[in-house]
Design a protein around this motif. Sequence first.
Motif, PDB file in Angstrom:
ATOM      1  N   TRP A 261      19.857 -24.835 -12.093  1.00  0.00           N
ATOM      2  CA  TRP A 261      20.437 -23.505 -11.902  1.00  0.00           C
ATOM      3  C   TRP A 261      21.921 -23.598 -11.602  1.00  0.00           C
ATOM      4  CZ3 TRP A 261      16.960 -21.514 -14.313  1.00  0.00           C
ATOM      5  CH2 TRP A 261      15.630 -21.396 -13.931  1.00  0.00           C
ATOM      6  N   LEU A 391      12.889 -31.543 -18.525  1.00  0.00           N
ATOM      7  CA  LEU A 391      12.488 -31.274 -17.141  1.00  0.00           C
ATOM      8  C   LEU A 391      11.044 -30.811 -17.068  1.00  0.00           C
ATOM      9  CD1 LEU A 391      13.397 -30.915 -14.176  1.00  0.00           C
ATOM     10  CD2 LEU A 391      14.035 -28.596 -14.779  1.00  0.00           C
ATOM     11  N   ILE A 392      10.708 -29.831 -17.900  1.00  0.00           N
ATOM     12  CA  ILE A 392       9.362 -29.271 -17.837  1.00  0.00           C
ATOM     13  C   ILE A 392       8.347 -30.301 -18.321  1.00  0.00           C
ATOM     14  CG2 ILE A 392       7.853 -27.498 -18.803  1.00  0.00           C
ATOM     15  CD1 ILE A 392      10.149 -25.571 -18.638  1.00  0.00           C
ATOM     16  N   TYR A 395       7.369 -32.915 -15.690  1.00  0.00           N
ATOM     17  CA  TYR A 395       6.505 -32.477 -14.587  1.00  0.00           C
ATOM     18  C   TYR A 395       5.340 -31.628 -15.091  1.00  0.00           C
ATOM     19  CZ  TYR A 395      10.256 -34.272 -11.816  1.00  0.00           C
ATOM     20  OH  TYR A 395      11.188 -35.104 -11.279  1.00  0.00           O
ATOM     21  N   LYS A 398       1.868 -31.795 -13.357  1.00  0.00           N
ATOM     22  CA  LYS A 398       1.900 -31.136 -12.063  1.00  0.00           C
ATOM     23  C   LYS A 398       1.836 -29.620 -12.240  1.00  0.00           C
ATOM     24  CE  LYS A 398       4.001 -32.812  -7.869  1.00  0.00           C
ATOM     25  NZ  LYS A 398       5.190 -33.330  -7.252  1.00  0.00           N
ATOM     26  N   LEU A 399       2.632 -29.140 -13.186  1.00  0.00           N
ATOM     27  CA  LEU A 399       2.706 -27.700 -13.393  1.00  0.00           C
ATOM     28  C   LEU A 399       1.388 -27.167 -13.911  1.00  0.00           C
ATOM     29  CD1 LEU A 399       6.214 -27.531 -15.055  1.00  0.00           C
ATOM     30  CD2 LEU A 399       5.602 -26.743 -12.787  1.00  0.00           C
TER      31      LEU A 399
ATOM     32  N   ARG B 121      13.364 -32.870  -8.177  1.00  0.00           N
ATOM     33  CA  ARG B 121      13.236 -32.288  -9.505  1.00  0.00           C
ATOM     34  C   ARG B 121      11.916 -31.560  -9.696  1.00  0.00           C
ATOM     35  NH1 ARG B 121      17.661 -31.443 -12.257  1.00  0.00           N
ATOM     36  NH2 ARG B 121      16.927 -32.050 -14.321  1.00  0.00           N
ATOM     37  N   SER B 122      10.878 -32.001  -9.049  1.00  0.00           N
ATOM     38  CA  SER B 122       9.584 -31.372  -9.338  1.00  0.00           C
ATOM     39  C   SER B 122       9.571 -29.945  -8.811  1.00  0.00           C
ATOM     40  CB  SER B 122       8.441 -32.191  -8.736  1.00  0.00           C
ATOM     41  OG  SER B 122       8.516 -32.154  -7.330  1.00  0.00           O
ATOM     42  N   LEU B 124      12.169 -28.039  -8.534  1.00  0.00           N
ATOM     43  CA  LEU B 124      13.001 -27.278  -9.455  1.00  0.00           C
ATOM     44  C   LEU B 124      12.240 -26.996 -10.745  1.00  0.00           C
ATOM     45  CD1 LEU B 124      15.786 -26.101 -10.184  1.00  0.00           C
ATOM     46  CD2 LEU B 124      16.347 -28.315 -11.164  1.00  0.00           C
ATOM     47  N   ALA B 125      11.524 -28.007 -11.219  1.00  0.00           N
ATOM     48  CA  ALA B 125      10.800 -27.854 -12.473  1.00  0.00           C
ATOM     49  C   ALA B 125       9.826 -26.677 -12.385  1.00  0.00           C
ATOM     50  CB  ALA B 125      10.055 -29.134 -12.815  1.00  0.00           C
ATOM     51  N   GLU B 127      10.084 -24.045 -10.501  1.00  0.00           N
ATOM     52  CA  GLU B 127      10.816 -22.786 -10.538  1.00  0.00           C
ATOM     53  C   GLU B 127      11.323 -22.489 -11.949  1.00  0.00           C
ATOM     54  OE1 GLU B 127      13.333 -20.943  -7.038  1.00  0.00           O
ATOM     55  OE2 GLU B 127      14.574 -22.217  -8.295  1.00  0.00           O
TER      56      GLU B 127
END
Lengths: 411, 260, 308
Positions: A261, A391-392, A395, A398-399, B121-122, B124-125, B127
């Motif tokens: 951000w 980034l996504i 992770y 996890k997400l 980072r996780s 942030l990821a 969000e």
Amino acid sequence: MANNQHEKEAFRGTGGLLLTLGIELVLYALIMAIFLDHGGTTLIIDVILAAAAIVYFKRNHALADKISATLAANRKAAWIGVIVLLLAVPFVLQASAYWLFIVITAGLFMMACLGLNIQLGSTGMMNLAGAAFQAFGAYTAGLLALNYGLPTWLTLLAGALVTGLFSILLFIPVLKTKGHYLALVTIAFQFMVVILVENMEWTGGPQGLKNIPLMNFFGYSFNEPLNLGFITLHKYANYYYFTLLLLFALGIAAHRIYHSWVGVTAATIRDDEVAAQTNGVQVNKWKLTLFVLGNCFIGLSGAFYSHMVGFISPPNFAFDKSLVMVSIVILGGMDNVLGIILGAFLLIILPEKLRFIQDYRFMIYGIVLIVMLIFQPRGLLPFVPRSYAELIQRYRHKLLQGKKAQGGQEA
Amino acid sequence: MNNNKILYTQDLSIHFGGLVAVDRVNIEVQRNTILGLIGPNGSGKTTIFNMLTGLYIPTGGNFFFEGESLLGKPPYEIARKGIARTFQSSRLCLDLSVLDNVFIGMHPRQKHWLTSAVFRRSALAEEVYQAYEKAMHLLNIFNPELVKRSSEPAGRLPQIDRRRVEICRAMAMSPKLLLLDEPSAGMTPEEITELMNDIRKVQQESEDITIIIVEHVMSVIRTITDHVVVLNFGRKIAEGTFHEISHNPEVREAYLGKRG
Amino acid sequence: MSVLDMIIQQSINGLMLGIMYSLVAVGFTLYFGVLNVINFSHGDFFMLGGFMALILYGIADTLGWTQNVPLLIIYLFLGSMILTALIAIITARICVKPVSKAPMLISLLVTLGLGIAIREAVRVFYPRGSDPKGFPTLLPQGSLSIGNIVIRYENVIIFVLGVLVIVVVNYLITKTKMGMAIRAVAQDGEAAMMMGVDLDRTIDITFLIGAAVAAVAGIMNGFYYGQIMFNMGAMMGVIGFSASVIGGLGNVYGAIVGGILFGLLETFAAATLPMGAENKRVFAFFIVILFLVFKPTGILGEKVYERV
């Protein structure tokens, strides 16, 4: 959001891996040959090869895309390759310590320019006082080490932080001026700092500071050759590896800030301050934060320099150096971490190799700057839109755990 | 009754040097309605928006949002209170991706900044992922095509899509009051029809949203507004429903000039 | 020496120095008006002016034309002005004009790069260009004393010359057709073009005037200090830009006022502050920063309302 498209086009499997490492090795050999060659022939050959490659790939987009897809697909291997090759540099340059020193100097410029890029490239704040801020870092470290005998790790840290602290001097101008006016403020500041340093006694005046202790970490002196058992590397290898470590850390930090951000906010401030404000961005807060952060990077590079060379004086931090830093950021590519690396390589290492044209090189430097900016104003590696895929992706598991119910959602 | 007024101004005025741009204007906006703000060029419509969003500080009068005076508050604070806007000449960051442009609208709600960016980072990821889904949802409402092109620079989009992205950016703030500054500027009649649908979608999308729209195209005003305020030379000269003001002689005069 | 004497003496010194700065500042203001560009290589036009005069003097010396001093001085000034202006026009066409529409950063760096190129060209191509070069002493030496106040003849001549140049520039810009064109373009480039102003020609003339005036300052500087150096343009560029900003960028009178103010600031700082002689520029630049922050439109600039 996934890179499916790329994966399809890439060379797959072992072939792709070999291609990735092959490309790296060839590039590395070509660059190292420049250093090892006493004349300038290799350099000229390399330039011709580079130009030919650019022309060729511009016509063969498909191949270029395929290669870049291959590199992306073999990301991990590519990085390991790069790291191994970078670690090998002191071995290759074993016989030419001078070039190792130049490489480290370029590394310090990269460090400073990563910081400058946060200010100028990401947030759009002109800073033509880079060298002056470097002086804060260098003199802080030098004086602390000379007068109080503080250990290196502490003086380096202090160099970075004190430089950040001294940014306060420019807080009001940074917020209240823009464009040409901010440029003038920073130029004026640059001259003021150098004149003051030259005229004050406790900074050593025009003679500067001599005999600054060289780096020493917990008893390990960087001034001794690096003995690895099977080979003894030049003492600069110590500095080289340390620079590399710092650059990796700072480069990753800068890269991560860009893909966050903070990066989005900075870019919005740079492109349209009014739009940023009306979307709830505290423009002033962010400008100051990023200005200070950038200066910390710059200060660290200055502190490093004073502990590597052991001698600093006002001419080390003259306006020309600020100009070189800004050129690196713009020429490499604004708001692009890789661009900084390329820019520093081209503007620090190449001119050094151009010593065979001795006197003319600064003139050529000026001309090249003009030509580049007229024909490629966005830099060699222009800004590319941020992607959050990495980034996504990283992770993802996890997400997904948290969002199993909505598993159908994908792009 | 007072509770239903989401925004009202009291003798709102501003002058630049000797030029009086807005002169003692009183406007009331009822919750969950669409107010049209019309008037000839230079009548002070955009200037009022600039005051309501804190870009200009009024030289006289006051304005209240949700019963609280926001006079003299900086733009970012006003935005955080729930007033979002678009601009007449679209103010997207054209180099940034469509997605980034929408993300900035969520700025006030984002929690993960420098330390998370570098070290966590996780968090942030997560969000980013949520923001990503919200942005895609918004873009999809206005034009599914935008979802596909979300990682392209906004500058590559056609004019109407840029305006949509700007509305998405404003909507990403989940505002209570949305100010649309001449959204139809530079559009073809077909696009204007689409635009009116878009504005209806905005209303459907959010349970609690009030819109003030500055517009030159009368068909837009006629179709979507509940109430219209007419400005001329910085003054309010009439208000009422579109039907009422379109029969007001003073309004006709302002638009067509004095006859004979 | 009384305080009053000191003030008068420093004012005279400051005016003398200031008029030189004014001449450089005028160029910045002119370019900014016409092209909306800050030309950071302008300080190097100033330096070129000095070197051109030196070259011309060398030619005159070998040909034995040095008997008639007034004629020699006129020859040096005119020759140097023409040559410097020519170089300025050529460089402006090649590198300043193409970037005038580009983002400010680009034009800034291009002109900074141009400055480096000019400076380095002088260093490389002028014999032993890295060393300071002695400047011929052609103006009458000696000085006039009134009470405790000392005025050097040389300085009087330089000052009068500076005022003369400013009067001529003022005449050119306010009274002639090409001056009108310059002002029209500065006001509104597109409108001026529609009215039939030849933009390219106007830009050429702007650079001609700006560089010729800077060349005069460069020669005056040579006479004043007795020596010149290839890199003196960098600092003078910053001073000239500062002066034009203090006065109000885009306003010719502002540039003159700004230049004189900068000169006065320097001389008074040198005379009154502790270690003033060394740190006079620190003080002057500090005042410049204050101006930039609190009154960026300068002394003679008008308040501009930012449109959102």
